[in-house]
Design a protein around this motif. Sequence first.
Motif, mmCIF file in Angstrom:
data_model
loop_
_atom_site.group_PDB
_atom_site.id
_atom_site.type_symbol
_atom_site.label_atom_id
_atom_site.label_comp_id
_atom_site.label_asym_id
_atom_site.label_seq_id
_atom_site.Cartn_x
_atom_site.Cartn_y
_atom_site.Cartn_z
ATOM 1 N N HIS A 1 0.860 -1.155 0.070
ATOM 2 C CA HIS A 1 0.143 0.023 0.037
ATOM 3 C C HIS A 1 0.847 1.339 0.080
ATOM 4 O O HIS A 1 0.173 2.532 -0.456
ATOM 5 N N LEU A 2 1.942 1.301 0.540
ATOM 6 C CA LEU A 2 2.827 2.424 0.452
ATOM 7 C C LEU A 2 3.698 2.339 -0.804
ATOM 8 O O LEU A 2 4.035 3.596 -1.211
ATOM 9 N N LEU A 3 3.728 1.347 -1.511
ATOM 10 C CA LEU A 3 4.385 1.448 -2.980
ATOM 11 C C LEU A 3 3.307 2.003 -3.701
ATOM 12 O O LEU A 3 3.681 2.871 -4.595
ATOM 13 N N VAL A 4 2.053 1.646 -3.689
ATOM 14 C CA VAL A 4 0.928 2.335 -4.573
ATOM 15 C C VAL A 4 0.574 3.582 -4.379
ATOM 16 O O VAL A 4 0.809 4.428 -5.385
ATOM 17 N N ARG A 5 0.942 4.183 -3.062
ATOM 18 C CA ARG A 5 0.832 5.617 -2.878
ATOM 19 C C ARG A 5 1.457 5.915 -1.469
ATOM 20 O O ARG A 5 1.137 5.480 -0.435
ATOM 21 N N GLN A 6 2.266 6.933 -1.512
ATOM 22 C CA GLN A 6 2.637 7.549 -0.103
ATOM 23 C C GLN A 6 3.167 9.032 -0.307
ATOM 24 O O GLN A 6 3.158 9.457 -1.427
ATOM 25 N N PRO A 7 2.912 9.626 0.761
ATOM 26 C CA PRO A 7 2.920 9.102 2.172
ATOM 27 C C PRO A 7 1.433 8.697 2.310
ATOM 28 O O PRO A 7 0.654 9.179 1.599
ATOM 29 N N ARG A 8 1.234 8.184 3.388
ATOM 30 C CA ARG A 8 -0.081 7.701 3.869
ATOM 31 C C ARG A 8 -0.334 7.856 5.134
ATOM 32 O O ARG A 8 0.694 7.586 6.350
ATOM 33 N N ARG A 9 -1.454 8.130 5.633
ATOM 34 C CA ARG A 9 -1.887 8.294 7.047
ATOM 35 C C ARG A 9 -2.155 7.165 7.650
ATOM 36 O O ARG A 9 -2.491 6.256 7.012
ATOM 37 N N PHE A 10 -2.105 7.248 8.911
ATOM 38 C CA PHE A 10 -2.274 5.782 9.676
ATOM 39 C C PHE A 10 -3.823 5.145 9.225
ATOM 40 O O PHE A 10 -4.003 4.150 9.033
ATOM 41 N N SER A 11 -4.841 6.135 9.398
ATOM 42 C CA SER A 11 -6.310 5.832 9.029
ATOM 43 C C SER A 11 -6.361 5.528 7.558
ATOM 44 O O SER A 11 -7.178 4.671 7.364
ATOM 45 N N ASP A 12 -5.496 5.998 6.703
ATOM 46 C CA ASP A 12 -5.584 5.402 5.319
ATOM 47 C C ASP A 12 -5.151 3.953 5.182
ATOM 48 O O ASP A 12 -5.574 3.107 4.694
ATOM 49 N N LEU A 13 -4.083 3.619 6.170
ATOM 50 C CA LEU A 13 -3.675 2.437 5.982
ATOM 51 C C LEU A 13 -4.786 1.396 6.760
ATOM 52 O O LEU A 13 -5.055 0.311 6.110
ATOM 53 N N GLU A 14 -5.211 1.717 7.618
ATOM 54 C CA GLU A 14 -6.390 0.991 8.380
ATOM 55 C C GLU A 14 -7.431 0.755 7.330
ATOM 56 O O GLU A 14 -8.153 -0.161 7.427
ATOM 57 N N ARG A 15 -7.944 1.771 6.624
ATOM 58 C CA ARG A 15 -8.889 1.508 5.558
ATOM 59 C C ARG A 15 -8.675 0.537 4.584
ATOM 60 O O ARG A 15 -9.188 -0.273 4.013
ATOM 61 N N ALA A 16 -7.047 0.819 4.096
ATOM 62 C CA ALA A 16 -6.970 -0.045 3.164
ATOM 63 C C ALA A 16 -6.581 -1.596 3.484
ATOM 64 O O ALA A 16 -6.676 -2.553 2.520
#
Length: 93
Positions: free
Chosen positions: A15-30
């Motif tokens: 998910h970080l390779l697809v789009r970064q930077p990411r917020r914690f909540s973005d990772l939770e949803r992903a």
Amino acid sequence: MGILEGRWKLLIIHHLLVRQPRRFSDLERAIPRVTRKMLIQQLRALEADGVVRRIVYPELPPHVEYELTEAGVALNPALNALHDWAADSCPGQ
């Protein structure tokens, strides 16, 4: 290979390779099946291994983002090869 041990680390890196930077909540949803506690643990382990960088912005409310380090981005070819191998070995899955 120890860096990638754990159920969620590959997904986090993906998910970080697809789009970064990411917020914690973005990772939770992903990654909806990961618990908050486990996501925190996995991010901390990746940070300790030098794969992920945690960026804290001094504002209220606190704003934290995660991005891959140079070492984390360097994993991309290996992860792509692993993906291709799995797709060839397990067609239809």
